[in-house]
Motif scaffolding. Structure first.
Motif, PDB file in Angstrom:
ATOM      1  N   ARG A   8       0.818  -1.211   0.000  1.00 28.11           N
ATOM      2  CA  ARG A   8       0.000   0.000   0.000  1.00 28.11           C
ATOM      3  C   ARG A   8       0.856   1.267   0.000  1.00 28.11           C
ATOM      4  O   ARG A   8       0.939   1.966  -1.001  1.00 28.11           O
ATOM      5  N   LEU A  12       0.704   2.460  -3.755  1.00 27.47           N
ATOM      6  CA  LEU A  12      -0.581   3.050  -4.122  1.00 27.47           C
ATOM      7  C   LEU A  12      -0.692   4.505  -3.675  1.00 27.47           C
ATOM      8  O   LEU A  12      -1.312   5.317  -4.349  1.00 27.47           O
ATOM      9  N   ASN A  13      -0.115   4.804  -2.526  1.00 27.24           N
ATOM     10  CA  ASN A  13      -0.242   6.156  -1.964  1.00 27.24           C
ATOM     11  C   ASN A  13       1.105   6.668  -1.490  1.00 27.24           C
ATOM     12  O   ASN A  13       2.044   5.891  -1.260  1.00 27.24           O
ATOM     13  N   TRP A  27      -4.258  10.084   3.541  1.00 24.08           N
ATOM     14  CA  TRP A  27      -4.084   9.119   2.460  1.00 24.08           C
ATOM     15  C   TRP A  27      -4.209   9.825   1.114  1.00 24.08           C
ATOM     16  O   TRP A  27      -5.269  10.331   0.761  1.00 24.08           O
ATOM     17  N   PRO A  29      -3.336   9.248  -2.992  1.00 23.90           N
ATOM     18  CA  PRO A  29      -2.831   8.307  -3.998  1.00 23.90           C
ATOM     19  C   PRO A  29      -1.676   8.898  -4.795  1.00 23.90           C
ATOM     20  O   PRO A  29      -1.626  10.105  -5.048  1.00 23.90           O
ATOM     21  N   LEU A  34      -4.006   4.684  -8.997  1.00 27.71           N
ATOM     22  CA  LEU A  34      -5.354   4.112  -8.983  1.00 27.71           C
ATOM     23  C   LEU A  34      -5.821   3.794 -10.398  1.00 27.71           C
ATOM     24  O   LEU A  34      -6.493   2.782 -10.627  1.00 27.71           O
ATOM     25  N   HIS A  70      -9.021   2.890   4.419  1.00 27.83           N
ATOM     26  CA  HIS A  70      -9.274   1.959   3.311  1.00 27.83           C
ATOM     27  C   HIS A  70     -10.593   2.262   2.601  1.00 27.83           C
ATOM     28  O   HIS A  70     -10.708   2.041   1.392  1.00 27.83           O
ATOM     29  N   ARG A  72     -11.674   5.247   2.023  1.00 30.55           N
ATOM     30  CA  ARG A  72     -11.316   6.300   1.062  1.00 30.55           C
ATOM     31  C   ARG A  72     -10.609   5.708  -0.147  1.00 30.55           C
ATOM     32  O   ARG A  72     -10.902   6.074  -1.294  1.00 30.55           O
ATOM     33  N   MET A  73      -9.670   4.777   0.090  1.00 31.60           N
ATOM     34  CA  MET A  73      -8.953   4.129  -1.011  1.00 31.60           C
ATOM     35  C   MET A  73      -9.940   3.420  -1.940  1.00 31.60           C
ATOM     36  O   MET A  73      -9.884   3.596  -3.173  1.00 31.60           O
ATOM     37  N   HIS A  74     -10.862   2.644  -1.373  1.00 31.22           N
ATOM     38  CA  HIS A  74     -11.852   1.921  -2.191  1.00 31.22           C
ATOM     39  C   HIS A  74     -12.754   2.891  -2.951  1.00 31.22           C
ATOM     40  O   HIS A  74     -13.070   2.663  -4.126  1.00 31.22           O
ATOM     41  N   GLU A  76     -12.164   6.081  -3.911  1.00 28.33           N
ATOM     42  CA  GLU A  76     -11.469   6.780  -4.996  1.00 28.33           C
ATOM     43  C   GLU A  76     -11.143   5.835  -6.147  1.00 28.33           C
ATOM     44  O   GLU A  76     -11.221   6.218  -7.315  1.00 28.33           O
TER      45      GLU A  76
END
Length: 197
Positions: A8, A12-13, A27, A29, A34, A70, A72-74, A76
């Motif tokens: 991660r 990813l970020n 967080w 990216p 992404l 997570h 927020r990650m999902h 975006e």
């Protein structure tokens, strides 16, 4: 079926202060990361994340905060048409005796068992040595992206001692996806069901 196991932070970020992301607001990216995951999905690859989260064990943040990060990650990623099927994490602080903190192989073995795949069907992608060391006995493809903690390394140059011998280096996650998307076949007609449910 093809599975990509991503680190991660730094892959990813962007890395947080002191290397930790302690809130959803922190967080951020990495540019293009992404979109790269979404392209990988479109090429028929499933994606999971394996990450050390010592901030949990160290009391820097709690499980609710990690869930928010997570989410927020999902969110975006979903806005770009991509999906991460699952996040596997080690909650232990550095120095705790556990089998899941990378470079120990525990997280990778959990993923392989839960997803019922052999090593040759797995690509492991990350920006730190411990992520690739944790996977070196899976028989998986190993890909280093020169971002995050490895931003000082040069793509396609020889790696320092200690890196798994079969590791391939790339400038970015997008470059890895350029390679892997060609191995995944044509894009599926409909989104594939979650691999690791």
């Amino acid at each position: 079926m093809k599975l990509a196991i991503l680190d991660r932070d730094g892959t990813l970020n962007a890395l947080g202060a002191g290397g930790l992301i302690a809130s959803a607001a922190e967080w951020q990216p990495l540019p293009g990361a992404l979109e790269a995951v979404a392209r990988l999905n479109q090429a028929g690859w499933h994606v999971v994340v394996a990450t050390n989260q010592p901030g949990l064990g160290g009391g820097v943040f709690d499980t609710q905060t990690l869930v928010a990060i997570h989410a927020r990650m999902h969110r975006e990623l979903g806005a770009l048409g991509g999906r991460i099927d699952a996040v596997f994490y080690c909650p232990h602080a550095e120095g705790e005796d556990c089998a899941c903190r990378k470079p120990a192989p525990g997280l990778m073995l959990q993923i392989r068992e839960r997803c019922a795949l052999e090593g040759g069907e797995i690509a492991v992608i990350g920006s730190c040595l411990s992520h690739l060391q944790a996977a070196q006995d899976l028989g998986a493809q190993l890909h280093l992206v020169c971002t995050g903690r490895s931003a000082h390394l040069q793509p396609h140059a020889p790696l320092p001692p200690g890196w798994p011998a079969a590791t391939r280096t790339h400038a970015s996650l997008q470059d890895v996806v350029d390679l892997l998307a060609g191995q995944g076949g044509s894009a599926p007609a409909a989104p594939a069901p979650s691999l690791c449910s």
